[in-house]
Scaffold this active site. Structure first.
Site, PDB file in Angstrom:
ATOM      1  CE1 TYR A 123       0.948  -0.238   4.454  1.00 46.02           C
ATOM      2  CE2 TYR A 123      -1.356  -0.608   4.926  1.00 46.02           C
ATOM      3  CZ  TYR A 123       0.048  -0.471   5.283  1.00 46.02           C
ATOM      4  OH  TYR A 123       0.307  -0.726   6.617  1.00 46.02           O
ATOM      5  CD  GLU A 124      -0.700   4.841   1.678  1.00 43.26           C
ATOM      6  OE1 GLU A 124      -0.894   5.724   0.795  1.00 43.26           O
ATOM      7  OE2 GLU A 124      -1.738   4.463   2.251  1.00 43.26           O
ATOM      8  N   GLY A 125       1.777   2.580  -2.628  1.00 44.05           N
ATOM      9  CA  GLY A 125       2.489   2.297  -3.559  1.00 44.05           C
ATOM     10  C   GLY A 125       3.637   1.074  -3.589  1.00 44.05           C
TER      11      GLY A 125
ATOM     12  CD  GLN B 107       6.722   4.217  -2.633  1.00 45.66           C
ATOM     13  OE1 GLN B 107       7.213   5.527  -2.535  1.00 45.66           O
ATOM     14  NE2 GLN B 107       5.366   4.300  -2.840  1.00 45.66           N
TER      15      GLN B 107
END
Length: 605
Positions: free
Chosen positions: A440-442, A447
């Site tokens: 999650y969050e990429g 990233q």
């Protein structure tokens, strides 16, 4: 399961000795009177709450999980009551602006709170953690009316916040967002669409939840250039903030997940829900990056938390469990066997955990101090420079540290052997909870593309050059013959790697001009390579501070500093050399990946 104990000694070392956070705070507007005694008291009180209230709920929350029945979401037993204690103690307001009811302390102090809460019980900590991102987004991009309406409630903790990005047809590729925003005559918008994977998206903790939602206006251009950002509360409310009626935000399901069972992950249907535009039209993604960067740093804290918790459990077990005899002779002849900790390979795993955990702590607090300048810098130039540096460091903190934390958590299971695979010991839960952080969050791949593609290549290496020069200049101070041999060796290696990082980046830049696939094929190896160097920089600085402390004849904590030096030696001897293979693989031609036809991936039965 091992009882969590807050690592206050190491936190004090990183904050007060390594990073000299008190001098840093004196330079920030409004924090010049903050003293070390106050900071230590905050850490001690938060540690007590985390150890005594949150930690006992970690395993039971995993076993019970969250439930959705008749449209109502309930969280595990004790979670809501723990949050009430959290609110009564004033913890939600810690790092928030004073004009909206906050205590006005810097972000780096808030990160200390998140670490302590998160290590004790990461699923629980996600609820207030997401709310921090919502508050930061409204504070930096909302109108004064937005701030006056939502921030006091969020800051005091009577409401919580979330972010709503992902939809069934798209995860990272937000250009595919379909949620619609239809304008109303009164300036509000009707938001209609479905969002999935919404952490803390619905729960029984607060009477209202403030959703920060990506949606499209009717005349919006396609792709990411046509996304706007909206505040959409779960419940409607009157001028005094009293909840009046539903805002047609419906939780239609909770995801059945591998881990973090105590945290709700909701499917939310917005059914002509009343929302309010935040920031400029069609610039929602740029505004949302405030929330996303907060969440990505927070995910880096999860990496630290899972590594710390696994290390504590593994170390305690290794110092109690008897198994076989040491190859170099009996270490405990009066016992039936030697301890696990007497065996070299077990020590390898424990030291790897220790090096990752303490290195991660230094990296995260260093990054948080940069974020302080982005928010509190007195000039636009200072804020912009901090934003640039944070842009470089955030994908490393998120991507690299979550990969290493998963490695560390797996070492914890391995130390326990078969018992690590059994639920009652709690080690396998840490692995399951750690796994989501790489997604999650990429994902790690996202990233990595952000770091190499956007921050390094599109930025023409400007920020990278500045950071590699910082590492080189620091290392150069400790490369002289007057320095102890181990410090001199570490400094020499960091000088070499800082140069290699920069020149390898230039080679990738040149290669990518001939073949764009170089970026995608190199990016993850480049991210990991960069992370090991960043962590090496922190370990060099920690070794220098430890050596300086030991040189003081009045030092009263010699074993702590000796441990720091030994761990630094281990990092440079057994972990940092991973950069050697990464330096080669990240420069390998993408033809090894791209010349295989997709049909050749499958093998006929």
């Amino acid at each position: 399961m091992h009882q969590y104990r807050a690592p206050q000694r190491d936190m004090r070392f990183v904050l007060f000795e390594l990073l000299d956070v008190m001098e840093h705070y004196k330079k920030l507007p409004g924090n010049d009177e903050l003293d070390q005694e106050t900071v230590e008291a905050i850490i001690a009180e938060c540690a007590k709450f985390s150890e005594e209230v949150l930690a006992p709920l970690y395993q039971s929350g995993d076993e019970e999980g969250c439930k959705l029945e008749n449209g109502v979401v309930t969280t595990p037993k004790g979670f809501k009551e723990a949050y009430q204690q959290f609110v009564e103690a004033g913890w939600p307001s810690l790092g928030m602006p004073e004009e909206y009811g906050g205590q006005g302390l810097p972000m780096s102090m808030n990160i200390a709170k998140i670490e302590l809460n998160g290590t004790a019980n990461w699923p629980w900590s996600m609820y207030p953690g997401l709310s921090v991102g919502a508050m930061n987004t409204i504070y930096l991009h909302g109108s004064e009316e937005h701030k006056q309406t939502y921030l006091p409630k969020l800051v005091e903790g009577s409401w919580l916040g979330t972010m709503c990005l992902t939809e069934p047809q798209c995860g990272t590729d937000l250009g595919q967002v379909k949620t619609k925003a239809e304008p109303n005559a009164d300036g509000s918008y009707n938001i209609t669409g479905t969002k999935i994977f919404i952490s803390a998206g619905d729960h029984d903790w607060t009477e209202n939840i403030v959703h920060v939602v990506l949606a499209r206006l009717p005349d919006a251009p396609p792709g990411t250039k046509g996304i706007s950002l909206f505040i959409v509360p779960k419940m409607r409310f009157d001028a005094e903030g009293n909840v009046t009626e539903s805002n047609n935000v419906v939780c239609s399901g909770l995801e059945k997940k591998m881990g973090i069972h105590g945290s709700t992950t909701a499917v939310l249907n917005f059914e002509a829900s009343r929302g309010f535009l935040i920031g400029p039209e069609n610039r929602g993604l740029q505004c949302m990056f405030t929330f996303m960067n907060s969440a990505r740093v927070g995910t880096g804290v999860q990496a630290l938390a899972t590594s710390e918790l696994s290390q504590q459990g593994a170390l305690a077990y290794a110092k109690e469990r008897m198994s076989m005899r040491s190859l170099s002779g009996k270490k405990r002849p009066d016992q039936v066997a030697d301890l696990l900790i007497d065996h070299p390979d077990v020590r390898r795993m424990l030291l790897t955990q220790k090096a990752i955990t303490e290195g991660a702590r230094a990296m995260i607090y260093h990054t948080a101090m940069v974020a302080d300048w982005m928010v509190f810098g007195e000039t636009e130039e200072i804020r912009a420079a901090a934003d640039d540096e944070l842009g470089l460091l955030t994908p490393i903190v998120k991507g690299f540290l979550t990969e290493l934390a998963y490695e560390s958590a797996n070492h914890g299971v391995q130390v326990f052997g078969g018992h690590g695979y059994i639920r009652e010991w709690g080690m396998e839960q840490i692995v399951r909870d750690a796994r989501i952080a790489m997604l999650y969050e990429g994902t790690t791949g996202i990233q990595a593309l952000d770091l190499l593609g956007r921050k390094v290549l599109l930025g023409k290496g400007k920020m990278l050059k500045r950071f590699t020069n910082e590492i080189r200049d620091f290392a150069k101070q400790y490369n002289g013959l007057t320095q102890p041999a181990n410090i001199r060796k570490m400094a020499k290696e960091m000088q070499r790697l800082s140069r290699q990082w920069w020149f390898s980046s230039l080679r990738i830049m040149a290669n990518s001009m001939r073949n764009r696939d170089y970026v995608g094929s190199a990016s993850v190896d480049y991210l990991m390579y960069s992370g090991y160097i960043y962590m090496g920089y922190m370990w060099l600085r920690m070794a220098v501070k430890a050596r300086e402390a030991l040189a003081d004849p009045n030092c009263t904590d010699r074993e702590f500093y000796k441990s720091k030096l030994r761990t630094a030696d281990f990092y440079f001897g057994r972990i940092l050399p991973r950069t050697e293979s990464l330096a080669k693989t990240m420069l390998t031609s993408p033809s090894l990946l791209m010349e295989l036809h997709e049909d050749h991936f499958a093998v006929e039965a």
